[in-house]
Design a protein around this motif. Structure first.
Motif, PDB file in Angstrom:
ATOM      1  N   ALA A  19       0.862  -1.355   0.080  1.00 30.01           N
ATOM      2  CA  ALA A  19       0.071   0.013  -0.047  1.00 30.01           C
ATOM      3  C   ALA A  19       0.899   1.103   0.053  1.00 30.01           C
ATOM      4  O   ALA A  19       0.584   2.146  -0.583  1.00 30.01           O
ATOM      5  CB  ALA A  19      -0.918  -0.059   1.252  1.00 30.01           C
ATOM      6  N   GLY A  20       1.927   1.402   0.921  1.00 32.96           N
ATOM      7  CA  GLY A  20       2.882   2.324   0.625  1.00 32.96           C
ATOM      8  C   GLY A  20       3.685   2.506  -0.466  1.00 32.96           C
ATOM      9  O   GLY A  20       3.919   3.667  -0.866  1.00 32.96           O
ATOM     10  N   ALA A  21       3.941   1.291  -1.136  1.00 32.50           N
ATOM     11  CA  ALA A  21       4.693   1.405  -2.518  1.00 32.50           C
ATOM     12  C   ALA A  21       3.566   2.233  -3.443  1.00 32.50           C
ATOM     13  O   ALA A  21       4.019   2.735  -4.301  1.00 32.50           O
ATOM     14  CB  ALA A  21       5.081   0.105  -2.877  1.00 32.50           C
ATOM     15  N   LEU A  22       2.276   1.645  -3.480  1.00 35.98           N
ATOM     16  CA  LEU A  22       1.359   2.118  -4.483  1.00 35.98           C
ATOM     17  C   LEU A  22       1.264   3.678  -4.339  1.00 35.98           C
ATOM     18  O   LEU A  22       1.222   4.380  -5.370  1.00 35.98           O
ATOM     19  CB  LEU A  22      -0.028   1.455  -4.410  1.00 35.98           C
ATOM     20  CG  LEU A  22       0.219   0.033  -4.674  1.00 35.98           C
ATOM     21  CD1 LEU A  22      -1.338  -0.710  -3.983  1.00 35.98           C
ATOM     22  CD2 LEU A  22      -0.099  -0.228  -6.119  1.00 35.98           C
ATOM     23  N   ALA A  23       1.248   3.995  -3.131  1.00 35.45           N
ATOM     24  CA  ALA A  23       1.205   5.484  -2.852  1.00 35.45           C
ATOM     25  C   ALA A  23       2.252   6.174  -3.410  1.00 35.45           C
ATOM     26  O   ALA A  23       2.168   7.347  -3.865  1.00 35.45           O
ATOM     27  CB  ALA A  23       0.851   5.800  -1.450  1.00 35.45           C
ATOM     28  N   GLY A  26       2.149   6.443  -6.901  1.00 34.56           N
ATOM     29  CA  GLY A  26       1.367   7.270  -7.605  1.00 34.56           C
ATOM     30  C   GLY A  26       1.714   8.737  -7.469  1.00 34.56           C
ATOM     31  O   GLY A  26       1.255   9.501  -8.272  1.00 34.56           O
ATOM     32  N   ASP A  27       2.623   9.042  -6.467  1.00 33.87           N
ATOM     33  CA  ASP A  27       2.980  10.444  -6.363  1.00 33.87           C
ATOM     34  C   ASP A  27       4.209  10.859  -7.103  1.00 33.87           C
ATOM     35  O   ASP A  27       4.460  11.901  -7.320  1.00 33.87           O
ATOM     36  CB  ASP A  27       3.248  10.673  -4.742  1.00 33.87           C
ATOM     37  CG  ASP A  27       2.031  10.535  -3.810  1.00 33.87           C
ATOM     38  OD1 ASP A  27       0.877  10.849  -4.465  1.00 33.87           O
ATOM     39  OD2 ASP A  27       2.096  10.604  -2.526  1.00 33.87           O
ATOM     40  N   SER A  60       4.284  -6.085 -12.873  1.00 33.01           N
ATOM     41  CA  SER A  60       5.436  -5.652 -12.185  1.00 33.01           C
ATOM     42  C   SER A  60       5.275  -4.180 -11.771  1.00 33.01           C
ATOM     43  O   SER A  60       4.547  -3.433 -12.451  1.00 33.01           O
ATOM     44  CB  SER A  60       6.432  -5.809 -13.210  1.00 33.01           C
ATOM     45  OG  SER A  60       6.285  -5.167 -14.255  1.00 33.01           O
ATOM     46  N   PRO A  61       6.346  -3.726 -11.024  1.00 26.15           N
ATOM     47  CA  PRO A  61       6.491  -2.105 -10.704  1.00 26.15           C
ATOM     48  C   PRO A  61       6.588  -1.454 -11.958  1.00 26.15           C
ATOM     49  O   PRO A  61       6.050  -0.390 -12.246  1.00 26.15           O
ATOM     50  CB  PRO A  61       7.685  -2.290  -9.574  1.00 26.15           C
ATOM     51  CG  PRO A  61       7.689  -3.518  -9.129  1.00 26.15           C
ATOM     52  CD  PRO A  61       7.078  -4.407 -10.155  1.00 26.15           C
ATOM     53  N   LYS A  62       7.487  -1.841 -12.844  1.00 29.55           N
ATOM     54  CA  LYS A  62       7.737  -1.087 -14.196  1.00 29.55           C
ATOM     55  C   LYS A  62       6.309  -1.007 -14.848  1.00 29.55           C
ATOM     56  O   LYS A  62       6.223   0.218 -15.511  1.00 29.55           O
ATOM     57  CB  LYS A  62       8.834  -1.831 -14.924  1.00 29.55           C
ATOM     58  CG  LYS A  62       8.935  -1.177 -16.211  1.00 29.55           C
ATOM     59  CD  LYS A  62      10.410  -1.902 -16.954  1.00 29.55           C
ATOM     60  CE  LYS A  62      10.637  -1.230 -18.153  1.00 29.55           C
ATOM     61  NZ  LYS A  62      11.880  -1.911 -19.042  1.00 29.55           N
ATOM     62  N   LYS A  63       5.519  -1.898 -15.124  1.00 25.97           N
ATOM     63  CA  LYS A  63       4.236  -1.806 -15.845  1.00 25.97           C
ATOM     64  C   LYS A  63       3.234  -0.911 -15.365  1.00 25.97           C
ATOM     65  O   LYS A  63       2.672  -0.563 -15.914  1.00 25.97           O
ATOM     66  CB  LYS A  63       3.789  -3.266 -16.152  1.00 25.97           C
ATOM     67  CG  LYS A  63       4.517  -4.150 -16.864  1.00 25.97           C
ATOM     68  CD  LYS A  63       3.591  -5.775 -17.276  1.00 25.97           C
ATOM     69  CE  LYS A  63       4.449  -6.414 -18.434  1.00 25.97           C
ATOM     70  NZ  LYS A  63       3.931  -7.671 -18.517  1.00 25.97           N
ATOM     71  N   PHE A  64       3.387  -1.208 -13.843  1.00 24.15           N
ATOM     72  CA  PHE A  64       2.425  -0.218 -13.159  1.00 24.15           C
ATOM     73  C   PHE A  64       2.716   1.370 -13.498  1.00 24.15           C
ATOM     74  O   PHE A  64       1.924   1.961 -13.656  1.00 24.15           O
ATOM     75  CB  PHE A  64       2.530  -0.392 -11.646  1.00 24.15           C
ATOM     76  CG  PHE A  64       1.348   0.176 -10.805  1.00 24.15           C
ATOM     77  CD1 PHE A  64       0.181  -0.232 -10.655  1.00 24.15           C
ATOM     78  CD2 PHE A  64       1.736   1.322 -10.008  1.00 24.15           C
ATOM     79  CE1 PHE A  64      -0.614   0.300 -10.076  1.00 24.15           C
ATOM     80  CE2 PHE A  64       1.009   1.900  -9.393  1.00 24.15           C
ATOM     81  CZ  PHE A  64      -0.256   1.650  -9.073  1.00 24.15           C
ATOM     82  N   VAL A  65       4.070   1.368 -13.165  1.00 19.14           N
ATOM     83  CA  VAL A  65       4.597   2.769 -13.692  1.00 19.14           C
ATOM     84  C   VAL A  65       4.449   3.270 -15.031  1.00 19.14           C
ATOM     85  O   VAL A  65       3.911   4.427 -15.448  1.00 19.14           O
ATOM     86  CB  VAL A  65       6.169   3.164 -13.184  1.00 19.14           C
ATOM     87  CG1 VAL A  65       6.730   4.633 -13.631  1.00 19.14           C
ATOM     88  CG2 VAL A  65       6.213   3.065 -11.750  1.00 19.14           C
ATOM     89  N   GLY A  66       4.499   2.399 -15.980  1.00 13.76           N
ATOM     90  CA  GLY A  66       4.163   2.551 -17.344  1.00 13.76           C
ATOM     91  C   GLY A  66       2.661   3.004 -17.421  1.00 13.76           C
ATOM     92  O   GLY A  66       2.632   3.906 -18.477  1.00 13.76           O
ATOM     93  N   ALA A  67       1.905   2.319 -17.041  1.00 11.92           N
ATOM     94  CA  ALA A  67       0.461   2.807 -16.943  1.00 11.92           C
ATOM     95  C   ALA A  67       0.117   4.104 -16.594  1.00 11.92           C
ATOM     96  O   ALA A  67      -0.611   5.094 -16.938  1.00 11.92           O
ATOM     97  CB  ALA A  67      -0.454   1.734 -16.352  1.00 11.92           C
ATOM     98  N   ALA A  86      -5.876   8.552 -12.254  1.00 10.23           N
ATOM     99  CA  ALA A  86      -5.106   8.702 -13.578  1.00 10.23           C
ATOM    100  C   ALA A  86      -4.589   7.206 -14.182  1.00 10.23           C
ATOM    101  O   ALA A  86      -4.902   6.917 -15.143  1.00 10.23           O
ATOM    102  CB  ALA A  86      -4.128   9.664 -13.821  1.00 10.23           C
ATOM    103  N   ALA A  87      -4.101   6.599 -13.108  1.00  9.46           N
ATOM    104  CA  ALA A  87      -3.444   5.184 -13.563  1.00  9.46           C
ATOM    105  C   ALA A  87      -4.683   4.364 -14.116  1.00  9.46           C
ATOM    106  O   ALA A  87      -4.592   3.493 -15.072  1.00  9.46           O
ATOM    107  CB  ALA A  87      -3.008   4.554 -12.556  1.00  9.46           C
ATOM    108  N   PHE A  88      -5.724   4.401 -13.458  1.00 10.93           N
ATOM    109  CA  PHE A  88      -7.070   3.537 -13.745  1.00 10.93           C
ATOM    110  C   PHE A  88      -7.504   3.985 -15.028  1.00 10.93           C
ATOM    111  O   PHE A  88      -7.797   3.149 -16.107  1.00 10.93           O
ATOM    112  CB  PHE A  88      -8.186   3.815 -12.944  1.00 10.93           C
ATOM    113  CG  PHE A  88      -7.702   3.221 -11.555  1.00 10.93           C
ATOM    114  CD1 PHE A  88      -6.967   2.203 -11.159  1.00 10.93           C
ATOM    115  CD2 PHE A  88      -8.391   3.854 -10.262  1.00 10.93           C
ATOM    116  CE1 PHE A  88      -6.400   1.731 -10.000  1.00 10.93           C
ATOM    117  CE2 PHE A  88      -8.056   3.452  -9.074  1.00 10.93           C
ATOM    118  CZ  PHE A  88      -6.830   2.272  -8.938  1.00 10.93           C
TER     119      PHE A  88
END
Length: 282
Positions: A19-23, A26-27, A60-67, A86-88
């Motif tokens: 959860a902390g990594a997602l935040a 996102g920031d 993966s974190p890379k794909k999440f950031v890519g989105a 915005a990611a969604f």
């Protein structure tokens, strides 16, 4: 320990770090944080973080950031959306489904609620979930409540007990664990009986929440229109806030009219994690 039980325990253990990594992502996605930075935000080594993040989020974190960096995300941000919203918009949301959720919800007389739970007997307990420890109330007719143990088990139980202060309670963590295994299975929950103690209006709104599919979100205004009360957004908000069964009755899929992540009883951080958990598996 079986693979299923390990997955349930591991996902619960990993929740707060992820959860902390997602935040953090996102920031900070505009800075294209590398794996080392994201791992430090989660308090893990890069190798361990890569494995845990991918297992929990589903990408993966890379794909999440890519989105997050997608052009659609940029457009959404210009329109005022928050980073995760915005990611969604950028592709983590959409028509995909985590599961088909079939819930048999039993109509319970509102008189039970008016009596503040007098005469009701609940078994309560604590079990791991992908979003931290879950506290459950189980009635003879089905699951009546599921909350989260924030900041601790006693506080989580007190929050639920306050709904039915005159009821009788017996603790049995084994029963709670059995329910958790039925709810948080890799293939999605089986058909589950819910004993919903609330007013007819509340149950009407809760049934409307059940129509929101995984990977989709809606607004309080849309829910009001669904229940044929388009001017009752505030009353809908109150009923959504009174939802006793987190996750299964998906109030986390309701956003403010401007698309922002707001107003979740168990914290916006957990709401963010729930949406990411669902949409990445869509």
């Amino acid at each position: 320990m079986t693979a299923e039980l390990y997955t349930l325990d591991a996902s619960s253990k990993d929740y707060h770090r992820i959860a902390g990594a997602l935040a953090f992502l996102g920031d900070n996605w505009r800075d294209h944080p590398d794996l080392d930075r994201a791992a430090r935000a989660a308090g893990l080594s890069p190798h361990h973080f890569q494995r845990v993040f991918t297992r929990w989020v589903g990408v993966s974190p890379k794909k999440f950031v890519g989105a997050l960096a997608h052009d659609t995300a940029r457009e959404a941000l210009e329109d005022g959306a928050c980073m995760l919203d915005a990611a969604f918009e950028a592709g983590l949301s959409g028509p995909g489904r985590l599961h088909d959720l079939f819930i048999a919800h039993e109509a319970v007389t509102p008189g039970d609620a008016k009596r503040r739970g007098a005469g009701l007997q609940f078994t309560w307990g604590v079990a791991p979930s992908p979003f931290g420890d879950a506290v459950m109330l189980v009635a003879p007719r089905g699951l009546s409540a599921m909350a989260f143990a924030d900041p601790d088990v006693e506080s989580g139980f007190a929050d639920l007990e306050a709904r039915y202060p005159a009821a009788e309670y017996t603790r049995d963590d084994t029963v709670a664990r059995q329910w958790a295994e039925r709810i948080f299975t890799p293939t999605g929950p089986e058909k589950l009986p819910l004993a919903l103690y609330g007013t007819p209006w509340q149950r009407q709104v809760w049934r409307a929440l059940l129509t929101i599919q995984p990977g989709e979100t809606t607004s309080y205004k849309s829910i009001a229109e669904h229940v044929k009360s388009p001017k009752a957004s505030r009353a809908v908000g109150a009923a959504v806030g009174a939802n006793p069964i987190s996750w299964l009755i998906p109030c986390h899929r309701v956003l403010a009219s401007n698309g922002k992540l707001t107003g979740y009883h168990w914290g916006v951080e957990r709401k963010r994690a729930m949406l990411a958990y669902e949409t990445a598996r869509g």
